[in-house]
Motif scaffolding. Structure first.
Motif, PDB file in Angstrom:
ATOM      1  N   ALA A 182       0.848  -1.196   0.000  1.00  0.00           N
ATOM      2  CA  ALA A 182       0.000   0.000   0.000  1.00  0.00           C
ATOM      3  C   ALA A 182       0.879   1.240   0.000  1.00  0.00           C
ATOM      4  N   ILE A 183       0.437   2.242  -0.749  1.00  0.00           N
ATOM      5  CA  ILE A 183       1.207   3.484  -0.900  1.00  0.00           C
ATOM      6  C   ILE A 183       0.290   4.658  -0.556  1.00  0.00           C
ATOM      7  N   HIS A 184       0.786   5.580   0.260  1.00  0.00           N
ATOM      8  CA  HIS A 184      -0.003   6.756   0.620  1.00  0.00           C
ATOM      9  C   HIS A 184       0.671   8.002   0.077  1.00  0.00           C
ATOM     10  N   VAL A 185      -0.098   8.802  -0.653  1.00  0.00           N
ATOM     11  CA  VAL A 185       0.395  10.100  -1.122  1.00  0.00           C
ATOM     12  C   VAL A 185      -0.426  11.156  -0.382  1.00  0.00           C
ATOM     13  N   ARG A 288      -7.176 -11.528   3.372  1.00  0.00           N
ATOM     14  CA  ARG A 288      -6.743 -10.722   4.509  1.00  0.00           C
ATOM     15  C   ARG A 288      -5.363 -10.097   4.304  1.00  0.00           C
ATOM     16  N   PHE A 289      -4.582 -10.663   3.399  1.00  0.00           N
ATOM     17  CA  PHE A 289      -3.263 -10.057   3.197  1.00  0.00           C
ATOM     18  C   PHE A 289      -3.375  -8.649   2.615  1.00  0.00           C
ATOM     19  N   LEU A 290      -4.499  -8.367   1.946  1.00  0.00           N
ATOM     20  CA  LEU A 290      -4.704  -6.999   1.462  1.00  0.00           C
ATOM     21  C   LEU A 290      -4.923  -6.054   2.649  1.00  0.00           C
ATOM     22  N   ASP A 291      -5.702  -6.517   3.623  1.00  0.00           N
ATOM     23  CA  ASP A 291      -5.877  -5.723   4.853  1.00  0.00           C
ATOM     24  C   ASP A 291      -4.538  -5.500   5.543  1.00  0.00           C
ATOM     25  N   ARG A 292      -3.728  -6.571   5.564  1.00  0.00           N
ATOM     26  CA  ARG A 292      -2.433  -6.445   6.255  1.00  0.00           C
ATOM     27  C   ARG A 292      -1.526  -5.421   5.560  1.00  0.00           C
ATOM     28  N   ALA A 293      -1.622  -5.360   4.221  1.00  0.00           N
ATOM     29  CA  ALA A 293      -0.813  -4.361   3.502  1.00  0.00           C
ATOM     30  C   ALA A 293      -1.213  -2.955   3.951  1.00  0.00           C
ATOM     31  N   LEU A 294      -2.528  -2.744   4.151  1.00  0.00           N
ATOM     32  CA  LEU A 294      -2.994  -1.429   4.605  1.00  0.00           C
ATOM     33  C   LEU A 294      -2.580  -1.170   6.054  1.00  0.00           C
ATOM     34  N   GLU A 295      -2.638  -2.227   6.872  1.00  0.00           N
ATOM     35  CA  GLU A 295      -2.198  -2.075   8.272  1.00  0.00           C
ATOM     36  C   GLU A 295      -0.694  -1.766   8.329  1.00  0.00           C
ATOM     37  N   ASN A 296       0.070  -2.403   7.461  1.00  0.00           N
ATOM     38  CA  ASN A 296       1.514  -2.137   7.422  1.00  0.00           C
ATOM     39  C   ASN A 296       1.788  -0.681   7.065  1.00  0.00           C
ATOM     40  N   LEU A 297       0.962  -0.149   6.163  1.00  0.00           N
ATOM     41  CA  LEU A 297       1.137   1.257   5.784  1.00  0.00           C
ATOM     42  C   LEU A 297       0.849   2.160   6.990  1.00  0.00           C
ATOM     43  N   GLU A 298      -0.238   1.857   7.678  1.00  0.00           N
ATOM     44  CA  GLU A 298      -0.576   2.679   8.863  1.00  0.00           C
ATOM     45  C   GLU A 298       0.531   2.584   9.897  1.00  0.00           C
ATOM     46  N   ALA A 299       1.061   1.392  10.094  1.00  0.00           N
ATOM     47  CA  ALA A 299       2.132   1.208  11.083  1.00  0.00           C
ATOM     48  C   ALA A 299       3.361   2.018  10.689  1.00  0.00           C
ATOM     49  N   ALA A 300       3.681   2.005   9.388  1.00  0.00           N
ATOM     50  CA  ALA A 300       4.854   2.760   8.918  1.00  0.00           C
ATOM     51  C   ALA A 300       4.639   4.248   9.145  1.00  0.00           C
ATOM     52  N   GLU A 301       3.416   4.703   8.935  1.00  0.00           N
ATOM     53  CA  GLU A 301       3.150   6.138   9.110  1.00  0.00           C
ATOM     54  C   GLU A 301       3.161   6.520  10.588  1.00  0.00           C
ATOM     55  N   GLN A 302       2.655   5.605  11.408  1.00  0.00           N
ATOM     56  CA  GLN A 302       2.681   5.900  12.849  1.00  0.00           C
ATOM     57  C   GLN A 302       4.129   5.979  13.348  1.00  0.00           C
ATOM     58  N   ALA A 303       4.986   5.138  12.754  1.00  0.00           N
ATOM     59  CA  ALA A 303       6.395   5.171  13.152  1.00  0.00           C
ATOM     60  C   ALA A 303       7.037   6.496  12.768  1.00  0.00           C
ATOM     61  N   ASP A 304       6.457   7.166  11.809  1.00  0.00           N
ATOM     62  CA  ASP A 304       7.011   8.456  11.355  1.00  0.00           C
ATOM     63  C   ASP A 304       6.475   9.637  12.156  1.00  0.00           C
ATOM     64  N   VAL A 305       5.513   9.362  13.035  1.00  0.00           N
ATOM     65  CA  VAL A 305       4.834  10.456  13.725  1.00  0.00           C
ATOM     66  C   VAL A 305       5.814  11.329  14.510  1.00  0.00           C
ATOM     67  N   ALA A 306       6.815  10.718  15.075  1.00  0.00           N
ATOM     68  CA  ALA A 306       7.781  11.488  15.866  1.00  0.00           C
ATOM     69  C   ALA A 306       8.466  12.542  15.002  1.00  0.00           C
ATOM     70  N   ASN A 307       8.666  12.221  13.756  1.00  0.00           N
ATOM     71  CA  ASN A 307       9.359  13.151  12.871  1.00  0.00           C
ATOM     72  C   ASN A 307       8.409  14.052  12.096  1.00  0.00           C
ATOM     73  N   ARG A 308       7.194  13.602  12.013  1.00  0.00           N
ATOM     74  CA  ARG A 308       6.247  14.391  11.203  1.00  0.00           C
ATOM     75  C   ARG A 308       5.001  14.654  12.024  1.00  0.00           C
TER      76      ARG A 308
END
Lengths: 322, 118
Positions: A182-185, A288-308
């Motif tokens: 999953a990709i978020h712009v 469900r792996f499609l859901d997991r791809a979206l969850e992985n994206l959210e997790a990656a973005e949450q990990a960036d919260v400290a910087n953004r």
């Protein structure tokens, strides 16, 4: 439902007519070639609700026919079920790229064939309902940012229902190992709030083209699912890793030669989630792996919260569970 | 057969498929003749590729239809032949057609056994 069945083998056509009519689909027109089909489509008073095209025919094959039909305004969304005697990946990829919505394999399994046609029937009814709703809605009302918008005429892009079909067929036939990413712009949110529906669709198509370009070689199919998020499914071993994807996206999205829209900012960013794959214990129809791809994206973005300080919120939940 | 059908349409479907099956059996003689013509062509130097393309097209049709009307072995042999021709067509030239002949002969044996049944 009015169905056009196209196959160069008269026994196959008769067989389809027997199976379909025994299940209540009696309004069937037959054509023995792609050329004959085009003539019958042009001459039809009442539009067809569903097409069934044999992939391999002498002259115009089913894939070229599908492409022709998709070029006709009344049939841009009409279900096209391809008929094929083989599980050849290349044919199936080309059929989906040309706009097919599903396919059935010969020899026919009656139950499976009818399941596919009922699905096409529902898809057509849903498309008609959505189209009527869109027509009756005030033209000034924009599609909410959280909702999917169809991306047209970009290589590999399909709507999310077709993406699901593609994944299901791949899983059923074990054609190759799949992975989803999953990709978020996030800047699409600003574009959406500051532009008309047409302008947003225009910019979205440009961004989708970049996504399609970075996924080239991965045999990927992609859909825009709303909230600035693209879901891509392709060959597990051919999808580039997250860092490469993210870096390529940043460069290509900000290519100075790429002019999105006069009033639109062009400093786009992108966040790519970790790829997700089907698990061994999951059944073949399990998405469900499609859901997991979206969850992985959210997790990656949450990990960036400290910087953004930006937060990725408001995305409409899309469930792909089996 | 689909469990979603009532008895009358199920009977109608069975009767419809039975008629198509009969026509399929009647068509086997012509199909075999066409394969024999192509088998002869396959033996002519320089004609291998053209003959293979013709055999593949006819095998493809048999593959699609035979299994549905109750002849799975014909369908399976036709599929093998079709797949093998796809493989050699994608490979080097001159085409190696000996195994094509073997597969085609096996298919013809199966087709002819049903012609006798008819």
């Amino acid at each position: 439902m009015k169905i056009l069945v196209v196959d160069d083998d008269d026994l196959i056509r008769e067989l389809l007519v027997e199976i379909l009519s025994a299940h209540g689909y009696e309004h069937i027109v037959q054509a023995d070639s792609g050329e004959d089909a085009l003539r019958k489509i042009q001459a039809a008073g009442e539009a067809f609700d569903c097409f069934m095209f044999d992939i391999q025919m002498p002259g115009m094959d089913g894939i070229d026919l599908c492409r022709e039909v998709r070029g006709m305004t009344p049939y841009k969304q009409t279900p096209v079920v391809m008929i094929t005697a083989m599980n050849n990946r290349d044919y199936i990829d080309r059929a989906f790229s040309a706009g097919a919505t599903d396919y059935v394999t010969k020899p026919f399994d009656t139950t499976e064939l009818i399941t596919r046609i009922r699905l096409a029937d529902r898809l057509q009814a849903e498309t008609r309902r959505a189209s009527e709703a869109a027509t009756s809605a005030a033209t000034t009302v924009k599609t909410p940012y959280s909702e999917a918008v169809p991306v047209k005429e970009i290589r590999g892009f399909v709507n999310s229902a077709i993406l699901e079909n593609y994944v299901l067929i791949n899983l059923e036939q074990k054609q190759f190992p799949l992975a989803a990413v999953a990709i978020h712009v996030p800047e699409l949110s600003v574009v959406h709030s500051g532009s008309s529906e047409d302008e947003f669709t225009f910019v979205l198509a440009d961004v989708a083209e970049v996504v399609s370009d970075v996924m080239v070689g991965a045999q990927a199919f992609m859909a825009y699912i709303g909230s600035g998020v693209f879901l891509c499914v392709g060959h597990r071993n051919k999808i580039p890793d997250e860092d490469t994807l993210q870096s390529d996206l940043l460069i290509m999205l900000n290519d100075p030669d790429l002019v999105y829209c006069a009033d639109v900012q062009t400093n786009f960013s992108a966040k790519v989630g970790q790829r997700a794959t089907p698990k061994l214990f999951e059944k073949r129809g399990d998405l469900r792996f499609l859901d997991r791809a979206l969850e992985n994206l959210e997790a990656a973005e949450q990990a960036d919260v400290a910087n953004r300080s930006r937060k990725f919120t408001g995305r409409k939940k899309v469930s792909f569970a089996a | 057969m689909s469990s979603m059908m009532s008895v009358a349409p199920a009977t109608k479907l069975e009767s419809g498929i039975a008629k198509i099956r009969e026509r399929f059996i009647l068509s086997l003689e012509d199909r075999a003749d066409e394969f024999y013509d192509l088998l002869e062509q396959l033996a002519e130097p320089g004609e291998e590729e053209f003959a293979c393309t013709g055999i593949r097209a006819k095998a493809h049709k048999l593959h699609g239809l035979a299994g549905t009307v109750g002849f799975p072995r014909i369908g399976a042999l036709a599929a093998q032949l079709e797949n093998h021709i796809d493989l050699i067509i994608a490979g080097p030239r001159p085409l190696e057609v000996e195994f094509v002949k073997e597969l085609l002969n096996a298919l013809l044996d199966e087709v002819e056994s049903h012609q006798v049944d008819a």
